[in-house]
Write a protein that holds these residues in place. Sequence first.
Motif, PDB file in Angstrom:
ATOM      1  N   VAL A   1       0.813  -1.219   0.000  1.00 22.66           N
ATOM      2  CA  VAL A   1       0.000   0.000   0.000  1.00 22.66           C
ATOM      3  C   VAL A   1       0.848   1.272   0.000  1.00 22.66           C
ATOM      4  O   VAL A   1       0.310   2.373   0.009  1.00 22.66           O
ATOM      5  CB  VAL A   1      -1.000   0.031   1.190  1.00 22.66           C
ATOM      6  CG1 VAL A   1      -2.014  -1.071   1.063  1.00 22.66           C
ATOM      7  CG2 VAL A   1      -0.293  -0.017   2.524  1.00 22.66           C
ATOM      8  N   ALA A   2       2.166   1.131  -0.049  1.00 21.78           N
ATOM      9  CA  ALA A   2       3.069   2.269   0.150  1.00 21.78           C
ATOM     10  C   ALA A   2       3.108   3.283  -0.982  1.00 21.78           C
ATOM     11  O   ALA A   2       3.203   4.474  -0.738  1.00 21.78           O
ATOM     12  CB  ALA A   2       4.490   1.780   0.423  1.00 21.78           C
ATOM     13  N   GLY A   3       3.128   2.832  -2.210  1.00 22.96           N
ATOM     14  CA  GLY A   3       3.297   3.781  -3.297  1.00 22.96           C
ATOM     15  C   GLY A   3       4.507   3.459  -4.138  1.00 22.96           C
ATOM     16  O   GLY A   3       4.931   2.310  -4.210  1.00 22.96           O
ATOM     17  N   PRO A   4       5.129   4.476  -4.734  1.00 17.92           N
ATOM     18  CA  PRO A   4       6.140   4.249  -5.764  1.00 17.92           C
ATOM     19  C   PRO A   4       7.482   3.689  -5.285  1.00 17.92           C
ATOM     20  O   PRO A   4       8.180   3.070  -6.053  1.00 17.92           O
ATOM     21  CB  PRO A   4       6.330   5.630  -6.389  1.00 17.92           C
ATOM     22  CG  PRO A   4       5.906   6.593  -5.344  1.00 17.92           C
ATOM     23  CD  PRO A   4       4.821   5.891  -4.566  1.00 17.92           C
ATOM     24  N   GLU A   5       7.884   3.900  -4.054  1.00 18.90           N
ATOM     25  CA  GLU A   5       9.196   3.439  -3.594  1.00 18.90           C
ATOM     26  C   GLU A   5       9.094   2.569  -2.342  1.00 18.90           C
ATOM     27  O   GLU A   5       9.603   2.918  -1.295  1.00 18.90           O
ATOM     28  CB  GLU A   5      10.117   4.639  -3.314  1.00 18.90           C
ATOM     29  CG  GLU A   5      10.571   5.373  -4.540  1.00 18.90           C
ATOM     30  CD  GLU A   5      11.407   4.510  -5.472  1.00 18.90           C
ATOM     31  OE1 GLU A   5      12.207   3.680  -5.003  1.00 18.90           O
ATOM     32  OE2 GLU A   5      11.237   4.659  -6.696  1.00 18.90           O
ATOM     33  N   PRO A   6       8.471   1.402  -2.455  1.00 24.15           N
ATOM     34  CA  PRO A   6       8.262   0.590  -1.256  1.00 24.15           C
ATOM     35  C   PRO A   6       9.531  -0.036  -0.696  1.00 24.15           C
ATOM     36  O   PRO A   6       9.553  -0.465   0.441  1.00 24.15           O
ATOM     37  CB  PRO A   6       7.280  -0.482  -1.722  1.00 24.15           C
ATOM     38  CG  PRO A   6       7.542  -0.623  -3.182  1.00 24.15           C
ATOM     39  CD  PRO A   6       7.893   0.775  -3.638  1.00 24.15           C
TER      40      PRO A   6
ATOM     41  N   VAL B   1      13.023   9.070  13.672  1.00 21.98           N
ATOM     42  CA  VAL B   1      11.734   8.396  13.593  1.00 21.98           C
ATOM     43  C   VAL B   1      11.106   8.773  12.256  1.00 21.98           C
ATOM     44  O   VAL B   1      11.279   9.895  11.782  1.00 21.98           O
ATOM     45  CB  VAL B   1      10.813   8.833  14.762  1.00 21.98           C
ATOM     46  CG1 VAL B   1       9.429   8.233  14.644  1.00 21.98           C
ATOM     47  CG2 VAL B   1      11.448   8.472  16.101  1.00 21.98           C
ATOM     48  N   ALA B   2      10.391   7.850  11.653  1.00 18.81           N
ATOM     49  CA  ALA B   2       9.700   8.112  10.385  1.00 18.81           C
ATOM     50  C   ALA B   2       8.194   8.091  10.609  1.00 18.81           C
ATOM     51  O   ALA B   2       7.712   7.580  11.615  1.00 18.81           O
ATOM     52  CB  ALA B   2      10.079   7.052   9.355  1.00 18.81           C
ATOM     53  N   ASP B   3       7.458   8.653   9.650  1.00 20.66           N
ATOM     54  CA  ASP B   3       6.000   8.551   9.691  1.00 20.66           C
ATOM     55  C   ASP B   3       5.472   8.208   8.301  1.00 20.66           C
ATOM     56  O   ASP B   3       6.195   8.270   7.305  1.00 20.66           O
ATOM     57  CB  ASP B   3       5.341   9.796  10.295  1.00 20.66           C
ATOM     58  CG  ASP B   3       5.470  11.039   9.448  1.00 20.66           C
ATOM     59  OD1 ASP B   3       5.363  10.969   8.208  1.00 20.66           O
ATOM     60  OD2 ASP B   3       5.668  12.123  10.040  1.00 20.66           O
ATOM     61  N   TRP B   4       4.202   7.832   8.252  1.00 22.19           N
ATOM     62  CA  TRP B   4       3.599   7.356   7.015  1.00 22.19           C
ATOM     63  C   TRP B   4       3.567   8.425   5.931  1.00 22.19           C
ATOM     64  O   TRP B   4       3.613   8.106   4.743  1.00 22.19           O
ATOM     65  CB  TRP B   4       2.200   6.797   7.301  1.00 22.19           C
ATOM     66  CG  TRP B   4       1.660   6.033   6.129  1.00 22.19           C
ATOM     67  CD1 TRP B   4       0.620   6.404   5.333  1.00 22.19           C
ATOM     68  CD2 TRP B   4       2.143   4.795   5.601  1.00 22.19           C
ATOM     69  NE1 TRP B   4       0.424   5.460   4.340  1.00 22.19           N
ATOM     70  CE2 TRP B   4       1.348   4.462   4.490  1.00 22.19           C
ATOM     71  CE3 TRP B   4       3.179   3.934   5.965  1.00 22.19           C
ATOM     72  CZ2 TRP B   4       1.551   3.314   3.739  1.00 22.19           C
ATOM     73  CZ3 TRP B   4       3.385   2.789   5.213  1.00 22.19           C
ATOM     74  CH2 TRP B   4       2.578   2.488   4.115  1.00 22.19           C
ATOM     75  N   THR B   5       3.527   9.704   6.294  1.00 22.58           N
ATOM     76  CA  THR B   5       3.523  10.750   5.268  1.00 22.58           C
ATOM     77  C   THR B   5       4.831  10.745   4.482  1.00 22.58           C
ATOM     78  O   THR B   5       4.837  11.052   3.295  1.00 22.58           O
ATOM     79  CB  THR B   5       3.280  12.157   5.870  1.00 22.58           C
ATOM     80  OG1 THR B   5       4.353  12.498   6.744  1.00 22.58           O
ATOM     81  CG2 THR B   5       1.944  12.224   6.605  1.00 22.58           C
ATOM     82  N   GLN B   6       5.940  10.363   5.114  1.00 24.25           N
ATOM     83  CA  GLN B   6       7.216  10.263   4.410  1.00 24.25           C
ATOM     84  C   GLN B   6       7.199   9.095   3.425  1.00 24.25           C
ATOM     85  O   GLN B   6       7.698   9.206   2.306  1.00 24.25           O
ATOM     86  CB  GLN B   6       8.361  10.085   5.406  1.00 24.25           C
ATOM     87  CG  GLN B   6       8.572  11.291   6.292  1.00 24.25           C
ATOM     88  CD  GLN B   6       9.516  10.982   7.438  1.00 24.25           C
ATOM     89  OE1 GLN B   6       9.393   9.954   8.103  1.00 24.25           O
ATOM     90  NE2 GLN B   6      10.452  11.899   7.679  1.00 24.25           N
ATOM     91  N   VAL B   7       6.623   7.991   3.837  1.00 29.29           N
ATOM     92  CA  VAL B   7       6.538   6.811   2.987  1.00 29.29           C
ATOM     93  C   VAL B   7       5.708   7.117   1.747  1.00 29.29           C
ATOM     94  O   VAL B   7       6.046   6.725   0.640  1.00 29.29           O
ATOM     95  CB  VAL B   7       5.920   5.624   3.767  1.00 29.29           C
ATOM     96  CG1 VAL B   7       5.700   4.426   2.860  1.00 29.29           C
ATOM     97  CG2 VAL B   7       6.777   5.252   4.971  1.00 29.29           C
ATOM     98  N   GLN B   8       4.629   7.857   1.929  1.00 31.33           N
ATOM     99  CA  GLN B   8       3.686   8.118   0.842  1.00 31.33           C
ATOM    100  C   GLN B   8       3.964   9.424   0.102  1.00 31.33           C
ATOM    101  O   GLN B   8       3.138   9.847  -0.704  1.00 31.33           O
ATOM    102  CB  GLN B   8       2.267   8.159   1.421  1.00 31.33           C
ATOM    103  CG  GLN B   8       1.823   6.809   1.976  1.00 31.33           C
ATOM    104  CD  GLN B   8       0.733   6.222   1.145  1.00 31.33           C
ATOM    105  OE1 GLN B   8      -0.424   6.410   1.478  1.00 31.33           O
ATOM    106  NE2 GLN B   8       1.083   5.549   0.073  1.00 31.33           N
ATOM    107  N   ALA B   9       5.109  10.037   0.319  1.00 34.28           N
ATOM    108  CA  ALA B   9       5.411  11.358  -0.230  1.00 34.28           C
ATOM    109  C   ALA B   9       5.173  11.483  -1.737  1.00 34.28           C
ATOM    110  O   ALA B   9       4.697  12.492  -2.203  1.00 34.28           O
ATOM    111  CB  ALA B   9       6.837  11.766   0.109  1.00 34.28           C
TER     112      ALA B   9
END
Length: 183
Positions: free
Chosen positions: A16-21, A81-89
């Motif tokens: 579900v991540a997007g272009p760079e999983p 720490v990372a968050d989901w907005t970074q994953v889905q950027a």
Amino acid sequence: LSPLAGVAACEALRTVAGPEPRGLCMKWPNDVQWHDAKLAGILVETTRNPGDRDAGYTVVIGMGVNLIDAAELSLALGREVADWTQVQAGAAHVAAAADLVCASATAWHVAVRTLEREGFGVFRQRFDQVDALAGRKVNVLDKGAILLSGTACGVDDQGRLLVQTPEGATPISVGEISIRRQA
């Protein structure tokens, strides 16, 4: 079960991540990372079902995912720490929290059923595909004291981390032990 839950969650989040999983990876035994920053932590609990010896076990798997505020969390905790907005950027479609829950729960269900039938060994190759520590120097710590240093080199058929030292590959079990990359 902890490495199993981590592999399944990381694979599910990649779907579900997007272009760079590929930036989603797993730090043994069960932390999901976005590159080198912790994105999610997983907790696995088991209990024997009441009744006779063949009644089996109940497994409860939970996960906390940082959805927003990585910068603030990083400052407060003194570590990245990372968050989901970074994953889905760069994603065209932003996955909702419900998408993360559904994908992870389904993946855990399938993984536990596979484990029951075939054992953890079938997950070794899948672990290798998400392993954040592969080939990296690590320290194995217990209550802050270094017990062992070496190079992380995957997991064995029981899900134990393998750390290559001059004496050979040493299996590390889940417990009070934590893994930290060497500086």
